[in-house]
Design a protein around this motif. Structure first.
Motif, PDB file in Angstrom:
ATOM      1  N   ARG A   1       0.830  -1.208   0.000  1.00 31.92           N
ATOM      2  CA  ARG A   1       0.000   0.000   0.000  1.00 31.92           C
ATOM      3  C   ARG A   1       0.862   1.254   0.000  1.00 31.92           C
ATOM      4  NH1 ARG A   1      -3.412  -3.247   3.435  1.00 31.92           N
ATOM      5  NH2 ARG A   1      -2.359  -2.523   5.324  1.00 31.92           N
ATOM      6  N   ARG A   2       2.025   1.168   0.642  1.00 33.06           N
ATOM      7  CA  ARG A   2       2.925   2.322   0.719  1.00 33.06           C
ATOM      8  C   ARG A   2       3.856   2.421  -0.493  1.00 33.06           C
ATOM      9  NH1 ARG A   2       4.070   4.303   6.502  1.00 33.06           N
ATOM     10  NH2 ARG A   2       2.274   3.526   7.668  1.00 33.06           N
ATOM     11  N   GLY A   3       3.699   1.527  -1.447  1.00 24.14           N
ATOM     12  CA  GLY A   3       4.495   1.592  -2.666  1.00 24.14           C
ATOM     13  C   GLY A   3       5.902   1.064  -2.546  1.00 24.14           C
ATOM     14  N   SER A   4       6.160   0.234  -1.558  1.00 21.79           N
ATOM     15  CA  SER A   4       7.502  -0.325  -1.380  1.00 21.79           C
ATOM     16  C   SER A   4       7.824  -1.304  -2.501  1.00 21.79           C
ATOM     17  CB  SER A   4       7.613  -1.049  -0.036  1.00 21.79           C
ATOM     18  OG  SER A   4       7.359  -0.152   1.024  1.00 21.79           O
ATOM     19  N   GLU A   5       9.064  -1.260  -2.964  1.00 19.35           N
ATOM     20  CA  GLU A   5       9.530  -2.205  -3.981  1.00 19.35           C
ATOM     21  C   GLU A   5       9.999  -3.507  -3.354  1.00 19.35           C
ATOM     22  OE1 GLU A   5      12.590  -0.183  -6.144  1.00 19.35           O
ATOM     23  OE2 GLU A   5      11.219   1.342  -6.885  1.00 19.35           O
ATOM     24  N   ALA A   6      10.506  -3.421  -2.120  1.00 21.97           N
ATOM     25  CA  ALA A   6      11.065  -4.603  -1.459  1.00 21.97           C
ATOM     26  C   ALA A   6      10.852  -4.490   0.046  1.00 21.97           C
ATOM     27  CB  ALA A   6      12.544  -4.741  -1.764  1.00 21.97           C
ATOM     28  N   VAL A   7      10.829  -5.650   0.692  1.00 24.65           N
ATOM     29  CA  VAL A   7      10.735  -5.729   2.150  1.00 24.65           C
ATOM     30  C   VAL A   7      11.941  -6.518   2.640  1.00 24.65           C
ATOM     31  CG1 VAL A   7       9.381  -6.531   4.124  1.00 24.65           C
ATOM     32  CG2 VAL A   7       8.215  -5.684   2.076  1.00 24.65           C
ATOM     33  N   PHE A   8      12.643  -5.950   3.608  1.00 22.73           N
ATOM     34  CA  PHE A   8      13.808  -6.589   4.216  1.00 22.73           C
ATOM     35  C   PHE A   8      13.492  -6.948   5.659  1.00 22.73           C
ATOM     36  CE2 PHE A   8      15.585  -4.273   0.721  1.00 22.73           C
ATOM     37  CZ  PHE A   8      16.663  -5.032   0.301  1.00 22.73           C
ATOM     38  N   LEU A   9      14.270  -7.865   6.210  1.00 23.34           N
ATOM     39  CA  LEU A   9      14.187  -8.195   7.625  1.00 23.34           C
ATOM     40  C   LEU A   9      15.474  -8.873   8.055  1.00 23.34           C
ATOM     41  CD1 LEU A   9      13.683 -11.529   7.931  1.00 23.34           C
ATOM     42  CD2 LEU A   9      11.426 -10.872   7.114  1.00 23.34           C
ATOM     43  N   GLU A  10      15.694  -8.876   9.351  1.00 25.50           N
ATOM     44  CA  GLU A  10      16.763  -9.667   9.950  1.00 25.50           C
ATOM     45  C   GLU A  10      16.103 -10.705  10.855  1.00 25.50           C
ATOM     46  OE1 GLU A  10      17.002  -6.205  10.732  1.00 25.50           O
ATOM     47  OE2 GLU A  10      18.462  -5.640   9.216  1.00 25.50           O
ATOM     48  N   VAL A  11      16.646 -11.915  10.824  1.00 25.67           N
ATOM     49  CA  VAL A  11      16.122 -12.982  11.664  1.00 25.67           C
ATOM     50  C   VAL A  11      17.317 -13.712  12.279  1.00 25.67           C
ATOM     51  CG1 VAL A  11      15.955 -14.594   9.707  1.00 25.67           C
ATOM     52  CG2 VAL A  11      14.585 -15.002  11.760  1.00 25.67           C
ATOM     53  N   ARG A  12      17.147 -14.117  13.528  1.00 28.39           N
ATOM     54  CA  ARG A  12      18.235 -14.858  14.185  1.00 28.39           C
ATOM     55  C   ARG A  12      18.566 -16.106  13.372  1.00 28.39           C
ATOM     56  NH1 ARG A  12      18.984 -14.118  20.211  1.00 28.39           N
ATOM     57  NH2 ARG A  12      19.842 -16.218  20.095  1.00 28.39           N
ATOM     58  N   ALA A  13      19.844 -16.338  13.180  1.00 25.87           N
ATOM     59  CA  ALA A  13      20.289 -17.501  12.409  1.00 25.87           C
ATOM     60  C   ALA A  13      19.822 -18.808  13.043  1.00 25.87           C
ATOM     61  CB  ALA A  13      21.810 -17.485  12.268  1.00 25.87           C
ATOM     62  N   ASP A  14      19.597 -18.799  14.350  1.00 26.37           N
ATOM     63  CA  ASP A  14      19.171 -20.020  15.040  1.00 26.37           C
ATOM     64  C   ASP A  14      17.649 -20.139  15.166  1.00 26.37           C
ATOM     65  OD1 ASP A  14      18.771 -18.022  16.937  1.00 26.37           O
ATOM     66  OD2 ASP A  14      20.032 -18.955  18.481  1.00 26.37           O
ATOM     67  N   ASN A  15      16.891 -19.259  14.506  1.00 31.78           N
ATOM     68  CA  ASN A  15      15.428 -19.304  14.574  1.00 31.78           C
ATOM     69  C   ASN A  15      14.886 -19.971  13.310  1.00 31.78           C
ATOM     70  OD1 ASN A  15      12.693 -18.904  14.832  1.00 31.78           O
ATOM     71  ND2 ASN A  15      12.882 -16.804  15.576  1.00 31.78           N
ATOM     72  N   ASP A  16      14.978 -21.299  13.291  1.00 26.75           N
ATOM     73  CA  ASP A  16      14.584 -22.060  12.100  1.00 26.75           C
ATOM     74  C   ASP A  16      13.104 -21.899  11.760  1.00 26.75           C
ATOM     75  OD1 ASP A  16      17.176 -23.024  11.742  1.00 26.75           O
ATOM     76  OD2 ASP A  16      16.810 -24.765  13.022  1.00 26.75           O
ATOM     77  N   ALA A  17      12.240 -21.835  12.756  1.00 32.44           N
ATOM     78  CA  ALA A  17      10.803 -21.716  12.489  1.00 32.44           C
ATOM     79  C   ALA A  17      10.497 -20.404  11.769  1.00 32.44           C
ATOM     80  CB  ALA A  17      10.009 -21.814  13.782  1.00 32.44           C
ATOM     81  N   ALA A  18      11.081 -19.311  12.236  1.00 32.97           N
ATOM     82  CA  ALA A  18      10.842 -18.021  11.586  1.00 32.97           C
ATOM     83  C   ALA A  18      11.426 -18.013  10.177  1.00 32.97           C
ATOM     84  CB  ALA A  18      11.445 -16.891  12.415  1.00 32.97           C
ATOM     85  N   ARG A  19      12.599 -18.579  10.017  1.00 37.43           N
ATOM     86  CA  ARG A  19      13.204 -18.617   8.675  1.00 37.43           C
ATOM     87  C   ARG A  19      12.333 -19.416   7.710  1.00 37.43           C
ATOM     88  NH1 ARG A  19      19.478 -19.855   9.609  1.00 37.43           N
ATOM     89  NH2 ARG A  19      19.560 -19.652   7.344  1.00 37.43           N
ATOM     90  N   ARG A  20      11.744 -20.515   8.165  1.00 37.21           N
ATOM     91  CA  ARG A  20      10.826 -21.289   7.309  1.00 37.21           C
ATOM     92  C   ARG A  20       9.615 -20.450   6.918  1.00 37.21           C
ATOM     93  NH1 ARG A  20      12.274 -25.441  10.817  1.00 37.21           N
ATOM     94  NH2 ARG A  20      10.379 -25.172  12.042  1.00 37.21           N
ATOM     95  N   LEU A  21       9.059 -19.715   7.874  1.00 37.38           N
ATOM     96  CA  LEU A  21       7.914 -18.856   7.581  1.00 37.38           C
ATOM     97  C   LEU A  21       8.283 -17.834   6.507  1.00 37.38           C
ATOM     98  CD1 LEU A  21       5.041 -17.696   8.248  1.00 37.38           C
ATOM     99  CD2 LEU A  21       6.219 -16.220   9.907  1.00 37.38           C
ATOM    100  N   TYR A  22       9.407 -17.184   6.677  1.00 38.28           N
ATOM    101  CA  TYR A  22       9.807 -16.156   5.712  1.00 38.28           C
ATOM    102  C   TYR A  22      10.072 -16.757   4.336  1.00 38.28           C
ATOM    103  CZ  TYR A  22      10.241 -13.367   9.955  1.00 38.28           C
ATOM    104  OH  TYR A  22       9.996 -12.732  11.141  1.00 38.28           O
ATOM    105  N   HIS A  23      10.674 -17.920   4.283  1.00 36.81           N
ATOM    106  CA  HIS A  23      10.874 -18.593   2.985  1.00 36.81           C
ATOM    107  C   HIS A  23       9.531 -18.903   2.331  1.00 36.81           C
ATOM    108  CE1 HIS A  23      15.197 -19.043   2.684  1.00 36.81           C
ATOM    109  NE2 HIS A  23      15.248 -19.465   3.933  1.00 36.81           N
ATOM    110  N   ARG A  24       8.572 -19.384   3.125  1.00 31.90           N
ATOM    111  CA  ARG A  24       7.238 -19.671   2.589  1.00 31.90           C
ATOM    112  C   ARG A  24       6.592 -18.441   1.969  1.00 31.90           C
ATOM    113  NH1 ARG A  24       4.723 -21.721   7.437  1.00 31.90           N
ATOM    114  NH2 ARG A  24       3.066 -20.254   6.974  1.00 31.90           N
TER     115      ARG A  24
END
Length: 156
Positions: A93-116
């Motif tokens: 809605r805000r016209g962003s071209e890309a979304v970035f984030l940082e996630v803990r390398a040891d947070n496998d569940a969150a990394r799976r969510l973001y990959h999905r």
């Protein structure tokens, strides 16, 4: 998310991220920027209880997921996916071209969510999370193609 939500959100923050929880002052500062450059939301159950929260910063065609937290007993129930969907929708809605984030390398569940959700791993920030010295994996999801830069010699 409004200021009235902060006591519950801060308690959740401390429970979810005990080593590097955001302070009430930092959370208040984020809300100060809402809606100009920030968008914060809470996930509320039918009884009114807050079970999750998330925040986005967006400016200049780029958005950054600031935080997503889901109460431990509500994980794997779709709350995180709903929160992330809201952040991605707001970035669009805000016209962003890309979304970035940082996630803990040891947070496998969150990394799976973001990959999905179509995020790709694009870098690593060494020892980003303190005091645990845990790396952050930088991830990005393109929302739209960048406009072409320069000129097209065929069009001349």
């Amino acid at each position: 998310m409004g200021r009235a939500d902060l006591p519950v959100v801060h308690e959740l923050e401390k429970a979810l991220f005990p080593e590097d929880a955001w302070s009430t002052e930092l959370l208040n500062g984020e809300l100060d920027e809402q809606p100009r450059t920030r968008h914060y939301v809470v996930a509320v159950e039918s009884d009114g209880e807050i079970v999750g929260y998330a925040g986005l910063a967006a400016a200049g065609g780029q958005a950054d997921v600031q935080t997503i937290g889901v109460r431990a007993d509500r994980r794997r129930s779709g709350v995180g996916a709903l929160l992330l969907t809201e952040l991605l929708d707001e970035a669009a809605r805000r016209g962003s071209e890309a979304v970035f984030l940082e996630v803990r390398a040891d947070n496998d569940a969150a990394r799976r969510l973001y990959h999905r959700f179509g995020f790709d791993e694009v870098g690593v920030r060494r020892r980003y999370y303190q005091p645990a010295n845990v790396d952050a994996v930088v991830m990005c999801r393109q929302l739209r193609e960048r406009p072409p830069m320069g000129f097209n010699k065929e069009a001349l």
